[in-house]
Write a protein that holds these residues in place. Structure first.
Motif, PDB file in Angstrom:
ATOM      1  N   SER A 108       5.508   2.080  -6.167  1.00 21.28           N
ATOM      2  CA  SER A 108       4.310   1.251  -6.106  1.00 21.28           C
ATOM      3  C   SER A 108       4.177   0.377  -7.358  1.00 21.28           C
ATOM      4  O   SER A 108       3.894  -0.822  -7.263  1.00 21.28           O
ATOM      5  N   GLN A 109       4.401   0.957  -8.527  1.00 21.29           N
ATOM      6  CA  GLN A 109       4.317   0.211  -9.786  1.00 21.29           C
ATOM      7  C   GLN A 109       5.377  -0.885  -9.837  1.00 21.29           C
ATOM      8  O   GLN A 109       5.100  -2.016 -10.248  1.00 21.29           O
ATOM      9  N   LYS A 110       6.595  -0.566  -9.442  1.00 21.23           N
ATOM     10  CA  LYS A 110       7.689  -1.534  -9.506  1.00 21.23           C
ATOM     11  C   LYS A 110       7.470  -2.686  -8.526  1.00 21.23           C
ATOM     12  O   LYS A 110       7.712  -3.847  -8.853  1.00 21.23           O
ATOM     13  N   VAL A 111       7.019  -2.374  -7.323  1.00 21.94           N
ATOM     14  CA  VAL A 111       6.768  -3.403  -6.326  1.00 21.94           C
ATOM     15  C   VAL A 111       5.608  -4.301  -6.790  1.00 21.94           C
ATOM     16  O   VAL A 111       5.681  -5.530  -6.672  1.00 21.94           O
ATOM     17  N   ALA A 112       4.567  -3.700  -7.338  1.00 24.54           N
ATOM     18  CA  ALA A 112       3.424  -4.476  -7.838  1.00 24.54           C
ATOM     19  C   ALA A 112       3.851  -5.398  -8.979  1.00 24.54           C
ATOM     20  O   ALA A 112       3.393  -6.537  -9.083  1.00 24.54           O
ATOM     21  N   ALA A 113       4.740  -4.915  -9.844  1.00 26.67           N
ATOM     22  CA  ALA A 113       5.209  -5.723 -10.971  1.00 26.67           C
ATOM     23  C   ALA A 113       6.006  -6.934 -10.487  1.00 26.67           C
ATOM     24  O   ALA A 113       6.077  -7.948 -11.193  1.00 26.67           O
ATOM     25  N   GLN A 114       6.576  -6.836  -9.297  1.00 28.38           N
ATOM     26  CA  GLN A 114       7.324  -7.953  -8.721  1.00 28.38           C
ATOM     27  C   GLN A 114       6.399  -8.909  -7.948  1.00 28.38           C
ATOM     28  O   GLN A 114       6.851  -9.900  -7.412  1.00 28.38           O
ATOM     29  N   GLY A 115       5.131  -8.536  -7.874  1.00 28.27           N
ATOM     30  CA  GLY A 115       4.175  -9.387  -7.178  1.00 28.27           C
ATOM     31  C   GLY A 115       4.206  -9.263  -5.667  1.00 28.27           C
ATOM     32  O   GLY A 115       3.760 -10.146  -4.951  1.00 28.27           O
ATOM     33  N   ARG A 116       4.719  -8.136  -5.174  1.00 33.57           N
ATOM     34  CA  ARG A 116       4.750  -7.922  -3.719  1.00 33.57           C
ATOM     35  C   ARG A 116       3.680  -6.965  -3.300  1.00 33.57           C
ATOM     36  O   ARG A 116       3.138  -6.219  -3.955  1.00 33.57           O
ATOM     37  N   GLN A 129       0.827  -1.201   0.000  1.00 30.84           N
ATOM     38  CA  GLN A 129       0.000   0.000   0.000  1.00 30.84           C
ATOM     39  C   GLN A 129       0.865   1.256   0.000  1.00 30.84           C
ATOM     40  O   GLN A 129       1.990   1.247   0.521  1.00 30.84           O
ATOM     41  N   GLN A 130       0.325   2.336  -0.572  1.00 28.66           N
ATOM     42  CA  GLN A 130       1.096   3.581  -0.629  1.00 28.66           C
ATOM     43  C   GLN A 130       1.443   4.093   0.763  1.00 28.66           C
ATOM     44  O   GLN A 130       2.520   4.652   0.964  1.00 28.66           O
ATOM     45  N   ASN A 132       4.611   6.719  -6.549  1.00 26.88           N
ATOM     46  CA  ASN A 132       3.898   6.038  -7.636  1.00 26.88           C
ATOM     47  C   ASN A 132       4.811   5.073  -8.382  1.00 26.88           C
ATOM     48  O   ASN A 132       4.405   3.954  -8.701  1.00 26.88           O
TER      49      ASN A 132
END
Length: 84
Positions: free
Chosen positions: A76-84, A2-3, A73
């Motif tokens: 957040s995008q990079k972490v989401a792309a790693q599936g975390r 989460q942000q 932002n």
């Protein structure tokens, strides 16, 4: 992630790097508003962020980054792309 969690971790990095526990991170905060945030400390900040979040920034991302909100932002995008 989460942000709000990103802001919490970034706040810790900023407090350590700039040795100022009174810094409050907002999406609008820019380097111009933090006296010690010069080009040298910017590099230290990026390295600390990459290490903490286990990510790597691309040159274009660094060049376009203009505020803490933009930094959050991208993280957040990079972490989401790693599936975390």
């Amino acid at each position: 992630m989460q942000q709000q969690e990103i802001y919490t971790q970034l706040t810790s990095i900023f407090h350590d790097l700039f040795d100022d526990d009174s810094l409050v991170l907002t999406p609008e905060l820019t380097a111009a508003e933090v006296p010690e945030w010069d080009s040298f400390n910017h590099i230290n900040l990026i390295v600390a962020v990459e290490s903490r979040f286990k990510i790597k920034f691309q040159t274009a991302e660094l060049e376009s980054m203009n505020s803490v909100g933009h930094l959050v932002n991208i993280i957040s995008q990079k972490v989401a792309a790693q599936g975390r």
